[in-house]
Design a protein around this motif. Sequence first.
Motif, PDB file in Angstrom:
ATOM      1  N   GLN A  60       0.830  -1.195   0.000  1.00 25.73           N
ATOM      2  CA  GLN A  60       0.000   0.000   0.000  1.00 25.73           C
ATOM      3  C   GLN A  60       0.870   1.252   0.000  1.00 25.73           C
ATOM      4  O   GLN A  60       1.854   1.336   0.726  1.00 25.73           O
ATOM      5  N   LYS A  61       0.514   2.208  -0.836  1.00 18.89           N
ATOM      6  CA  LYS A  61       1.286   3.439  -0.914  1.00 18.89           C
ATOM      7  C   LYS A  61       1.100   4.259   0.355  1.00 18.89           C
ATOM      8  O   LYS A  61      -0.020   4.454   0.827  1.00 18.89           O
ATOM      9  N   LEU A  62       2.217   4.719   0.922  1.00 19.07           N
ATOM     10  CA  LEU A  62       2.158   5.491   2.157  1.00 19.07           C
ATOM     11  C   LEU A  62       1.965   6.966   1.837  1.00 19.07           C
ATOM     12  O   LEU A  62       2.512   7.489   0.857  1.00 19.07           O
ATOM     13  N   ALA A  63       1.205   7.635   2.680  1.00 20.83           N
ATOM     14  CA  ALA A  63       0.998   9.070   2.503  1.00 20.83           C
ATOM     15  C   ALA A  63       2.312   9.814   2.705  1.00 20.83           C
ATOM     16  O   ALA A  63       3.145   9.432   3.535  1.00 20.83           O
ATOM     17  N   ALA A  64       2.509  10.872   1.927  1.00 23.70           N
ATOM     18  CA  ALA A  64       3.736  11.657   2.033  1.00 23.70           C
ATOM     19  C   ALA A  64       3.801  12.369   3.379  1.00 23.70           C
ATOM     20  O   ALA A  64       2.776  12.779   3.934  1.00 23.70           O
ATOM     21  N   LEU A  65       4.997  12.487   3.903  1.00 26.22           N
ATOM     22  CA  LEU A  65       5.214  13.228   5.142  1.00 26.22           C
ATOM     23  C   LEU A  65       5.197  14.721   4.824  1.00 26.22           C
ATOM     24  O   LEU A  65       5.888  15.176   3.913  1.00 26.22           O
ATOM     25  N   GLU A  66       4.430  15.493   5.594  1.00 25.29           N
ATOM     26  CA  GLU A  66       4.252  16.913   5.300  1.00 25.29           C
ATOM     27  C   GLU A  66       4.857  17.787   6.382  1.00 25.29           C
ATOM     28  O   GLU A  66       4.789  17.469   7.579  1.00 25.29           O
ATOM     29  N   SER A  67       5.423  18.904   5.964  1.00 23.28           N
ATOM     30  CA  SER A  67       6.037  19.859   6.890  1.00 23.28           C
ATOM     31  C   SER A  67       5.049  20.303   7.960  1.00 23.28           C
ATOM     32  O   SER A  67       3.875  20.567   7.670  1.00 23.28           O
ATOM     33  N   GLY A  68       5.537  20.364   9.188  1.00 28.74           N
ATOM     34  CA  GLY A  68       4.735  20.863  10.293  1.00 28.74           C
ATOM     35  C   GLY A  68       3.813  19.844  10.927  1.00 28.74           C
ATOM     36  O   GLY A  68       3.207  20.112  11.968  1.00 28.74           O
ATOM     37  N   LYS A  69       3.693  18.662  10.333  1.00 31.12           N
ATOM     38  CA  LYS A  69       2.794  17.645  10.884  1.00 31.12           C
ATOM     39  C   LYS A  69       3.547  16.666  11.786  1.00 31.12           C
ATOM     40  O   LYS A  69       4.758  16.481  11.654  1.00 31.12           O
ATOM     41  N   TYR A  70       2.785  16.042  12.675  1.00 36.84           N
ATOM     42  CA  TYR A  70       3.325  15.085  13.643  1.00 36.84           C
ATOM     43  C   TYR A  70       3.028  13.665  13.167  1.00 36.84           C
ATOM     44  O   TYR A  70       1.934  13.386  12.654  1.00 36.84           O
ATOM     45  N   TYR A  71       3.996  12.751  13.380  1.00 37.33           N
ATOM     46  CA  TYR A  71       3.819  11.376  12.945  1.00 37.33           C
ATOM     47  C   TYR A  71       4.395  10.384  13.960  1.00 37.33           C
ATOM     48  O   TYR A  71       5.414  10.655  14.601  1.00 37.33           O
ATOM     49  N   HIS A  72       3.713   9.252  14.053  1.00 35.71           N
ATOM     50  CA  HIS A  72       4.257   8.069  14.702  1.00 35.71           C
ATOM     51  C   HIS A  72       4.878   7.250  13.582  1.00 35.71           C
ATOM     52  O   HIS A  72       4.181   6.838  12.646  1.00 35.71           O
ATOM     53  N   ILE A  73       6.193   7.043  13.622  1.00 34.42           N
ATOM     54  CA  ILE A  73       6.843   6.228  12.607  1.00 34.42           C
ATOM     55  C   ILE A  73       7.416   4.983  13.275  1.00 34.42           C
ATOM     56  O   ILE A  73       7.848   5.024  14.428  1.00 34.42           O
ATOM     57  N   TYR A  74       7.411   3.880  12.535  1.00 36.14           N
ATOM     58  CA  TYR A  74       7.771   2.599  13.141  1.00 36.14           C
ATOM     59  C   TYR A  74       8.186   1.619  12.064  1.00 36.14           C
ATOM     60  O   TYR A  74       7.814   1.740  10.885  1.00 36.14           O
ATOM     61  N   THR A  75       8.966   0.619  12.446  1.00 39.70           N
ATOM     62  CA  THR A  75       9.308  -0.489  11.562  1.00 39.70           C
ATOM     63  C   THR A  75       9.816  -1.627  12.426  1.00 39.70           C
ATOM     64  O   THR A  75       9.989  -1.473  13.635  1.00 39.70           O
ATOM     65  N   ARG A  76      10.041  -2.789  11.792  1.00 40.54           N
ATOM     66  CA  ARG A  76      10.552  -3.931  12.544  1.00 40.54           C
ATOM     67  C   ARG A  76      11.479  -4.757  11.667  1.00 40.54           C
ATOM     68  O   ARG A  76      11.589  -4.530  10.453  1.00 40.54           O
ATOM     69  N   GLY A  77      12.119  -5.730  12.270  1.00 37.49           N
ATOM     70  CA  GLY A  77      13.032  -6.586  11.546  1.00 37.49           C
ATOM     71  C   GLY A  77      12.315  -7.482  10.552  1.00 37.49           C
ATOM     72  O   GLY A  77      11.161  -7.861  10.759  1.00 37.49           O
ATOM     73  N   ASN A  78      12.986  -7.802   9.465  1.00 41.73           N
ATOM     74  CA  ASN A  78      12.425  -8.696   8.468  1.00 41.73           C
ATOM     75  C   ASN A  78      12.131 -10.050   9.110  1.00 41.73           C
ATOM     76  O   ASN A  78      13.010 -10.657   9.737  1.00 41.73           O
ATOM     77  N   ASN A  79      10.879 -10.520   8.976  1.00 44.41           N
ATOM     78  CA  ASN A  79      10.457 -11.753   9.639  1.00 44.41           C
ATOM     79  C   ASN A  79      10.696 -11.685  11.150  1.00 44.41           C
ATOM     80  O   ASN A  79      11.005 -12.692  11.794  1.00 44.41           O
ATOM     81  N   LYS A  80      10.568 -10.469  11.683  1.00 46.30           N
ATOM     82  CA  LYS A  80      10.759 -10.199  13.112  1.00 46.30           C
ATOM     83  C   LYS A  80      12.175 -10.523  13.587  1.00 46.30           C
ATOM     84  O   LYS A  80      12.410 -10.806  14.756  1.00 46.30           O
ATOM     85  N   GLU A  81      13.121 -10.463  12.656  1.00 45.58           N
ATOM     86  CA  GLU A  81      14.522 -10.701  12.988  1.00 45.58           C
ATOM     87  C   GLU A  81      15.032  -9.645  13.955  1.00 45.58           C
ATOM     88  O   GLU A  81      14.584  -8.504  13.951  1.00 45.58           O
ATOM     89  N   THR A  82      16.004 -10.020  14.762  1.00 42.68           N
ATOM     90  CA  THR A  82      16.613  -9.095  15.705  1.00 42.68           C
ATOM     91  C   THR A  82      17.357  -7.988  14.960  1.00 42.68           C
ATOM     92  O   THR A  82      18.174  -8.261  14.071  1.00 42.68           O
ATOM     93  N   LEU A  83      17.080  -6.763  15.322  1.00 40.40           N
ATOM     94  CA  LEU A  83      17.749  -5.603  14.727  1.00 40.40           C
ATOM     95  C   LEU A  83      18.977  -5.189  15.526  1.00 40.40           C
ATOM     96  O   LEU A  83      19.962  -4.713  14.969  1.00 40.40           O
ATOM     97  N   PHE A  84      18.872  -5.331  16.837  1.00 35.75           N
ATOM     98  CA  PHE A  84      19.918  -4.852  17.740  1.00 35.75           C
ATOM     99  C   PHE A  84      20.403  -6.013  18.601  1.00 35.75           C
ATOM    100  O   PHE A  84      19.729  -6.455  19.521  1.00 35.75           O
ATOM    101  N   ARG A  85      21.597  -6.515  18.276  1.00 38.25           N
ATOM    102  CA  ARG A  85      22.129  -7.684  18.980  1.00 38.25           C
ATOM    103  C   ARG A  85      22.867  -7.294  20.252  1.00 38.25           C
ATOM    104  O   ARG A  85      22.853  -8.040  21.237  1.00 38.25           O
TER     105      ARG A  85
END
Length: 204
Positions: free
Chosen positions: A2-27
């Motif tokens: 799904q196409k994500l809405a563009a981030l706009e100046s002056g607006k507030y956002y919760h941004i997030y992501t995770r590891g591929n297949n929930k893989e550990t990002l930080f060992r």
Amino acid sequence: MQKLAALESGKYYHIYTRGNNKETLFRYPDNYHLFLQLYSKYLTPYVDTFAYCLLPNHLHFLIRIKESDALKWQEGKGYSGKLVSVERQLAHLLNSYTKTINNRYERVGKLFQHRFGRKEVTSEAYFTRLIYYIHFNPQHHGLIDDFSDWPYSSYQSILSKSKTALQREEVLQWFGDRDWYKKFHEENSADFASITPLIEEDEL
């Protein structure tokens, strides 16, 4: 995807992501520090950060995109007159971190499941509860008994008086002062379930 809405100046956002297949990002601890250093390099010039939390396999930030004039300054180049793409900066952050981790641990392939997801913060209630939600995440996931002891979130940095790139004073003023900031977090520990639908954690 799904196409994500563009981030706009002056607006507030919760941004997030995770590891591929929930893989550990930080060992290891230095992995967390590396990610924050790269965040400072790629994002801090273009966003205001109110809260964050890095967990072993996913992460959260609450940000505000800076105004257009600030987005026309490029590191090492000065004022360009052309808007910097925050989406591109987010991609640079993930790509740079992935490249370093792949080289360091002799792994291949993508590390993150997808680019940063985002949800616009459109109400005062959402803003307030999102700060708490982000900070409480380590306890929610059973990583620690007391969220305030998690070393890879902004909770203690906001209470501290040491130098920070966080919007500390804005956060404290929002809650009233340090005592009310702490009180809100402590009193809402039993109310996490009612907050989760608002955050839509399943988007991770």
